[in-house]
Design an enzyme around this catalytic site. Structure first.
Site, PDB file in Angstrom:
ATOM      1  N   SER A   1     -18.439 -24.514  18.970  1.00  0.00           N
ATOM      2  CA  SER A   1     -18.992 -23.996  18.149  1.00  0.00           C
ATOM      3  C   SER A   1     -20.163 -24.264  17.137  1.00  0.00           C
ATOM      4  O   SER A   1     -20.571 -24.139  16.633  1.00  0.00           O
ATOM      5  CB  SER A   1     -17.500 -23.467  16.961  1.00  0.00           C
TER       6      SER A   1
ATOM      7  N   ASN B   1     -23.023 -19.265  12.079  1.00  0.00           N
ATOM      8  CA  ASN B   1     -22.100 -20.437  11.507  1.00  0.00           C
ATOM      9  C   ASN B   1     -23.259 -20.957  10.878  1.00  0.00           C
ATOM     10  O   ASN B   1     -22.639 -21.439   9.316  1.00  0.00           O
ATOM     11  CB  ASN B   1     -21.373 -21.063  12.242  1.00  0.00           C
TER      12      ASN B   1
ATOM     13  N   GLU C   1     -25.046 -15.787  20.873  1.00  0.00           N
ATOM     14  CA  GLU C   1     -26.432 -16.691  20.914  1.00  0.00           C
ATOM     15  C   GLU C   1     -25.993 -17.365  22.072  1.00  0.00           C
ATOM     16  O   GLU C   1     -25.118 -18.220  22.679  1.00  0.00           O
ATOM     17  CB  GLU C   1     -25.467 -17.303  19.792  1.00  0.00           C
TER      18      GLU C   1
ATOM     19  N   HIS D   1     -22.348 -18.696  23.235  1.00  0.00           N
ATOM     20  CA  HIS D   1     -21.938 -18.999  21.918  1.00  0.00           C
ATOM     21  C   HIS D   1     -21.805 -17.480  21.291  1.00  0.00           C
ATOM     22  O   HIS D   1     -21.952 -16.982  21.787  1.00  0.00           O
ATOM     23  CB  HIS D   1     -22.266 -19.527  20.832  1.00  0.00           C
TER      24      HIS D   1
HETATM   25  P1  NAD Z   1      -7.294 -22.416  22.653  1.00  0.00           P
HETATM   26  O1  NAD Z   1      -7.318 -23.581  22.389  1.00  0.00           O
HETATM   27  O2  NAD Z   1      -7.375 -21.598  22.066  1.00  0.00           O
HETATM   28  O3  NAD Z   1      -8.272 -22.645  23.922  1.00  0.00           O
HETATM   29  C1  NAD Z   1      -8.932 -23.548  25.237  1.00  0.00           C
HETATM   30  C2  NAD Z   1      -8.534 -24.275  26.165  1.00  0.00           C
HETATM   31  O4  NAD Z   1      -8.474 -24.930  26.593  1.00  0.00           O
HETATM   32  C3  NAD Z   1      -6.771 -24.926  25.875  1.00  0.00           C
HETATM   33  O5  NAD Z   1      -5.913 -23.767  27.159  1.00  0.00           O
HETATM   34  C4  NAD Z   1      -6.621 -26.227  26.183  1.00  0.00           C
HETATM   35  O6  NAD Z   1      -5.296 -25.892  27.433  1.00  0.00           O
HETATM   36  C5  NAD Z   1      -7.763 -25.633  27.804  1.00  0.00           C
HETATM   37  N1  NAD Z   1      -8.415 -26.541  28.677  1.00  0.00           N
HETATM   38  C6  NAD Z   1      -7.957 -28.401  28.290  1.00  0.00           C
HETATM   39  N2  NAD Z   1      -8.796 -29.192  28.692  1.00  0.00           N
HETATM   40  C7  NAD Z   1      -9.562 -28.561  29.741  1.00  0.00           C
HETATM   41  C8  NAD Z   1     -10.019 -28.975  30.686  1.00  0.00           C
HETATM   42  N3  NAD Z   1      -9.949 -30.003  30.897  1.00  0.00           N
HETATM   43  N4  NAD Z   1      -9.580 -27.998  31.806  1.00  0.00           N
HETATM   44  C9  NAD Z   1      -9.508 -26.546  31.613  1.00  0.00           C
HETATM   45  N5  NAD Z   1      -8.757 -25.914  30.329  1.00  0.00           N
HETATM   46  C10 NAD Z   1      -8.904 -27.092  29.526  1.00  0.00           C
HETATM   47  O7  NAD Z   1     -10.052 -23.131  21.837  1.00  0.00           O
HETATM   48  P2  NAD Z   1     -10.457 -21.799  21.586  1.00  0.00           P
HETATM   49  O8  NAD Z   1     -10.286 -20.918  20.110  1.00  0.00           O
HETATM   50  O9  NAD Z   1     -10.696 -20.579  22.612  1.00  0.00           O
HETATM   51  O10 NAD Z   1     -11.910 -22.278  21.460  1.00  0.00           O
HETATM   52  C11 NAD Z   1     -12.445 -22.921  22.984  1.00  0.00           C
HETATM   53  C12 NAD Z   1     -13.682 -23.833  22.577  1.00  0.00           C
HETATM   54  O11 NAD Z   1     -14.833 -21.975  21.548  1.00  0.00           O
HETATM   55  C13 NAD Z   1     -13.957 -24.349  21.270  1.00  0.00           C
HETATM   56  O12 NAD Z   1     -14.698 -25.173  21.696  1.00  0.00           O
HETATM   57  C14 NAD Z   1     -14.730 -24.045  20.559  1.00  0.00           C
HETATM   58  O13 NAD Z   1     -15.420 -24.356  19.221  1.00  0.00           O
HETATM   59  C15 NAD Z   1     -15.459 -22.288  21.206  1.00  0.00           C
HETATM   60  N6  NAD Z   1     -15.009 -21.700  19.915  1.00  0.00           N
HETATM   61  C16 NAD Z   1     -13.728 -20.602  19.385  1.00  0.00           C
HETATM   62  C17 NAD Z   1     -14.082 -19.152  18.580  1.00  0.00           C
HETATM   63  C18 NAD Z   1     -12.681 -19.173  18.251  1.00  0.00           C
HETATM   64  O14 NAD Z   1     -13.574 -17.904  17.326  1.00  0.00           O
HETATM   65  N7  NAD Z   1     -11.626 -19.543  18.138  1.00  0.00           N
HETATM   66  C19 NAD Z   1     -15.437 -18.545  18.735  1.00  0.00           C
HETATM   67  C20 NAD Z   1     -16.485 -19.447  18.677  1.00  0.00           C
HETATM   68  C21 NAD Z   1     -16.127 -20.501  19.561  1.00  0.00           C
END
Ligand code: NAD
Length: 283
Positions: A119, A190, A152, A140
């Protein structure tokens, strides 16, 4: 180079959505998690999302089955060896992401593109741990991935034009509208959202208006689908604080400095929808 097989690292909220959207668009998908329990949870969330959509008549039973059949779950990163594009969607932590990129660089074929769904972290920092910075960029996605139409594409100073063009084609092929954003905290969306959302927090904090009036004003006066405080609850106060801090640290733009109310809510566990209470209460 055509993308045929997509790898997704992490099957949480975003990784599961990205996997599903890619598989529905016909790509073979390999999605990884850190253990079987989290993998099964992520795969089950994809299945139940599709089942709900079958019931609503938005997806046919055949489409659902074909989509699920195209997704392979794994806890072994070596399963990415035949992926043309790998999208990292693990936790928002630069050290974790750098480790993943270094490992992917060793495992994946030379032609593979490595993308991150971060993000607000610096993508060039991830690219520099690989031997192919010209093939690294940000993809993104927005939450919820299946219904949000924007993607994005974040170009670093090292991303090649060829990689950018492939990413644009890929975005189109999964039904997203793409925009090209700079590798600066918050990218485009953002970076614009944060001063606006934090301004709404400050207005509430100063007692200038009620939360309901702020949100109603933005919905009906500006035509936004939801007000900034309801949106803050949806995104999660911890995520808002993290993004605001990242942008502020890099730019020192005072409109992105997190207001006290946001820090207090995070300290109190009032994270929004995910904890049942934020600016509003949720059942
Ligand atoms: P989340 O916590 O729901 O999911 C992340 C997952 O990654 C977890 O299940 C974790 O176990 C797994 N993980 C961690 N290390 C790992 C590895 N080495 N190998 C495989 N899996 C691994 O988080 P999320 O909300 O899905 O966010 C994920 C990414 O997307 C982040 O970088 C976040 O900033 C970005 N993002 C989130 C949103 C949102 O609204 N939640 C929007 C855009 C971008």
């Amino acid at each position: 180079m055509g993308i045929k097989r997509v790898g997704v690292v992490g099957c949480g909220l975003m990784g599961s959505g990205i996997s599903q959207v890619c598989a529905r668009s016909g790509y073979r998908v390999v999605v990884s998690e850190i253990n079987d329990e989290l993998l099964n949870k992520g795969l089950a969330s994809i299945s139940s999302f599709l089942t709900r959509n079958v019931k609503k008549g938005r997806v046919s039973q055949e489409e659902k089955e074909a989509t699920l059949a195209r997704i392979k779950g794994t806890t072994n990163t070596k399963d990415f060896t035949d992926c043309d594009l790998i999208i990292e969607a693990a936790v928002e932590n630069l050290d974790v992401k750098k480790k993943i990129f270094a490992e992917l660089d060793k495992i994946c074929p030379r032609h593979s593109i490595l993308a991150t769904n971060t993000s607000c972290l610096s993508i060039i920092d991830m690219a520099k741990v690989t031997t192919r910075p010209e093939k690294v960029l940000g993809l993104h996605f927005f939450n919820p991935v299946p219904s949000m139409r924007l993607l994005e594409i974040v170009k670093t100073i090292a991303t090649s034009d060829e990689t950018l063009e492939i990413a644009k084609e890929f975005g189109k092929s999964i039904g997203k509208t793409t925009i090209v954003a700079p590798d600066t905290p918050g990218f485009i969306v953002n970076r614009l959202l944060m001063p606006f959302m934090l301004g709404a927090c400050r207005m509430l904090e100063a007692g200038l208006a009620t939360k309901e009036d702020i949100d109603t004003g933005v919905r009906l006066g500006l035509g936004h689908p939801m007000g900034p405080l309801a949106l803050a609850d949806l995104i999660g106060m911890d995520t808002n604080l993290f993004i605001a801090n990242s942008i502020y640290e890099e730019t020192k733009d005072p409109s992105c400095a997190p207001p006290v109310i946001l820090k207090k809510m995070v300290a109190d566990g009032r994270l929004g929808r995910k904890t049942g209470k934020g600016f509003y209460e949720y059942k």
